[in-house]
Design a protein around this motif. Sequence first.
Motif, PDB file in Angstrom:
ATOM      1  N   MET A 152       0.872  -0.725  -0.089  1.00  0.00           N
ATOM      2  CA  MET A 152      -0.061  -0.174  -0.328  1.00  0.00           C
ATOM      3  C   MET A 152       0.600   1.347  -0.317  1.00  0.00           C
ATOM      4  N   HIS A 173      -6.890   4.120   2.454  1.00  0.00           N
ATOM      5  CA  HIS A 173      -7.887   3.346   2.438  1.00  0.00           C
ATOM      6  C   HIS A 173      -9.083   3.727   2.836  1.00  0.00           C
ATOM      7  N   SER A 175     -11.858   2.722   4.447  1.00  0.00           N
ATOM      8  CA  SER A 175     -12.426   0.396   5.219  1.00  0.00           C
ATOM      9  C   SER A 175     -12.020   1.231   6.508  1.00  0.00           C
ATOM     10  N   ARG A 199      -1.238   7.128  -1.326  1.00  0.00           N
ATOM     11  CA  ARG A 199      -0.142   5.733  -1.162  1.00  0.00           C
ATOM     12  C   ARG A 199       0.484   6.589  -1.865  1.00  0.00           C
ATOM     13  N   GLN A 212     -11.295   7.760  -2.416  1.00  0.00           N
ATOM     14  CA  GLN A 212     -12.564   6.463  -2.185  1.00  0.00           C
ATOM     15  C   GLN A 212     -13.791   6.510  -1.849  1.00  0.00           C
ATOM     16  N   GLU A 214     -16.186   3.844   0.626  1.00  0.00           N
ATOM     17  CA  GLU A 214     -16.365   2.978   1.114  1.00  0.00           C
ATOM     18  C   GLU A 214     -17.502   2.872   1.437  1.00  0.00           C
ATOM     19  N   PHE A 253      -8.611  -9.229  -0.904  1.00  0.00           N
ATOM     20  CA  PHE A 253      -7.983  -8.819   0.113  1.00  0.00           C
ATOM     21  C   PHE A 253      -8.254  -9.099   2.038  1.00  0.00           C
ATOM     22  N   PHE A 255      -9.696  -8.178   4.764  1.00  0.00           N
ATOM     23  CA  PHE A 255     -10.596  -7.840   4.725  1.00  0.00           C
ATOM     24  C   PHE A 255     -11.890  -8.441   4.615  1.00  0.00           C
ATOM     25  N   THR A 256     -12.153  -9.334   3.456  1.00  0.00           N
ATOM     26  CA  THR A 256     -13.173  -9.841   3.011  1.00  0.00           C
ATOM     27  C   THR A 256     -12.956 -11.648   2.426  1.00  0.00           C
ATOM     28  N   GLY A 286     -12.630  -2.535  -5.590  1.00  0.00           N
ATOM     29  CA  GLY A 286     -13.020  -3.437  -4.473  1.00  0.00           C
ATOM     30  C   GLY A 286     -13.972  -4.276  -3.961  1.00  0.00           C
ATOM     31  N   SER A 287     -14.149  -5.618  -3.833  1.00  0.00           N
ATOM     32  CA  SER A 287     -15.404  -5.567  -3.016  1.00  0.00           C
ATOM     33  C   SER A 287     -14.829  -7.041  -2.387  1.00  0.00           C
ATOM     34  N   GLY A 288     -16.500  -7.533  -1.471  1.00  0.00           N
ATOM     35  CA  GLY A 288     -16.677  -8.676  -0.777  1.00  0.00           C
ATOM     36  C   GLY A 288     -17.160  -8.955   0.426  1.00  0.00           C
ATOM     37  N   PHE A 310     -17.490  -2.678   0.280  1.00  0.00           N
ATOM     38  CA  PHE A 310     -16.441  -2.190  -1.136  1.00  0.00           C
ATOM     39  C   PHE A 310     -16.148  -1.337  -1.215  1.00  0.00           C
ATOM     40  N   GLY A 311     -14.376  -0.951  -1.881  1.00  0.00           N
ATOM     41  CA  GLY A 311     -14.165   0.511  -1.931  1.00  0.00           C
ATOM     42  C   GLY A 311     -13.862   0.903  -3.772  1.00  0.00           C
TER      43      GLY A 311
HETATM   44  N1  PHE Z   1      -9.872  -0.817   0.879  1.00  0.00           N
HETATM   45  C1  PHE Z   1      -9.308  -1.974  -0.926  1.00  0.00           C
HETATM   46  C2  PHE Z   1      -8.578  -0.942  -0.930  1.00  0.00           C
HETATM   47  O1  PHE Z   1      -8.088  -0.103  -1.032  1.00  0.00           O
HETATM   48  C3  PHE Z   1     -10.880  -1.795  -1.575  1.00  0.00           C
HETATM   49  C4  PHE Z   1     -11.745  -2.742  -1.056  1.00  0.00           C
HETATM   50  C5  PHE Z   1     -12.896  -2.151   0.543  1.00  0.00           C
HETATM   51  C6  PHE Z   1     -11.576  -4.188  -1.101  1.00  0.00           C
HETATM   52  C7  PHE Z   1     -13.653  -2.966   0.530  1.00  0.00           C
HETATM   53  C8  PHE Z   1     -12.439  -4.687  -0.374  1.00  0.00           C
HETATM   54  C9  PHE Z   1     -13.512  -4.341   0.050  1.00  0.00           C
HETATM   55  O2  PHE Z   1      -8.449  -1.402  -2.093  1.00  0.00           O
END
Ligand code: PHE
Length: 357
Positions: A152, A173, A175, A199, A212, A214, A253, A255-256, A286-288, A310-311
């Motif tokens: 990151m 992010h 998140s 970043r 982003q 979220e 990811f 976290f998902t 990105g998501s999950g 998701f992000g």
């Molecule tokens: N936080 C992740 C990123 O910045 C994106 C993401 C958010 C993925 C939520 C999954 C769930 O790349």
Amino acid sequence: MDDLKAKYLGQIAGAGDENALEAIRVAAVGKKGEVALKMRELGKMTPEERQVAGPALNALKDEINSALSAKKAALADAALDERLRTEWLDVTLPTRARRQGSIHPVSQATEELTAIFAELGFSVAEGPRIETDWHNFDALNIPGHHPARAEMDTFYMRRAEGDDRPPHVLRTHTSPVQIRSMELQGAPIRVICPGGVYRADYDQTHTPMFHQVEGLAIDKDISMANLKWVLEEFVKAFFEVDDVELRFRASHFPFTEPSAEVDIRCSWDNGQLKIGEGDDWMEILGSGMVHPKVIAAGGIDPEVYQGFAFGIGIDRLAMLKYGIPDLRAFFDSDLRWLRHYGFAALDMPNLHGGLSR
Ligand code: PHE
């Protein structure tokens, strides 16, 4: 006594400012003023004389005092009237067209997506850009040694000399706002969290600060199918089309679980970006399904609750929707660019009016 009264009431009426009034007060009813001197003479009078003169002197003193305060108030009123007469501003003057501001495409895209997600039942949550290491990483199932930290390109804040707690970070992010929202609201939850993230990265499609949004939905019966539907509804509404081709790619990811990245079909001919056609794909999110450890870190029982997250890259959405080829220009503050790509300041995006007239 009538002479005294006439003399001081006359002086008070003629006083031009507060200093003059104060001088009159001292001379008339001050400790060594004329009325006080007369009071002292009461001692030499016969009791009969005193019974008349005493109350009369007190009445005179009261009369002078009230004339003083009435005049003081009148002077203050006059001073205020004078200020109001000289210090004025015509708030009805029109703004100058030449200097009219415009709405930055990132702000426009944020307003638009907020309107869309509001219709879908999501409210807006926010968190700090300077974030704790715990909220940005650990709570999201990214422990200290995890390679995601290196990937990151995190900006770390410096701690004071000798302070060896983990440093704060510029959030990489949005998140961490998942965690903060869970901590704050408990379940169920439906929020979006738009905002700036950081970043260390710089090229045509990356800047050290970008945006982003979220999304987080937590409840007892939320599935991956809900996630897919929400994202499709969102993308169609945002790009104002009946159909947009999305590609869900299995991904990872911390976290998902499971995780999916979503790309949108586009082309990049001669640096001109077109959405919905061509052979290229642009990753937009990105998501999950939120990892049980993350739900637990937010203080919610993962045995009872589950959900999706998701992000989405807001700047990328804006590039795609408004046909802007280079992300770096977003943050150059070049007025010619802002005039070209900016939006009218008073058009609030909404679904029934069409988002970006
Ligand atoms: N936080 C992740 C990123 O910045 C994106 C993401 C958010 C993925 C939520 C999954 C769930 O790349």
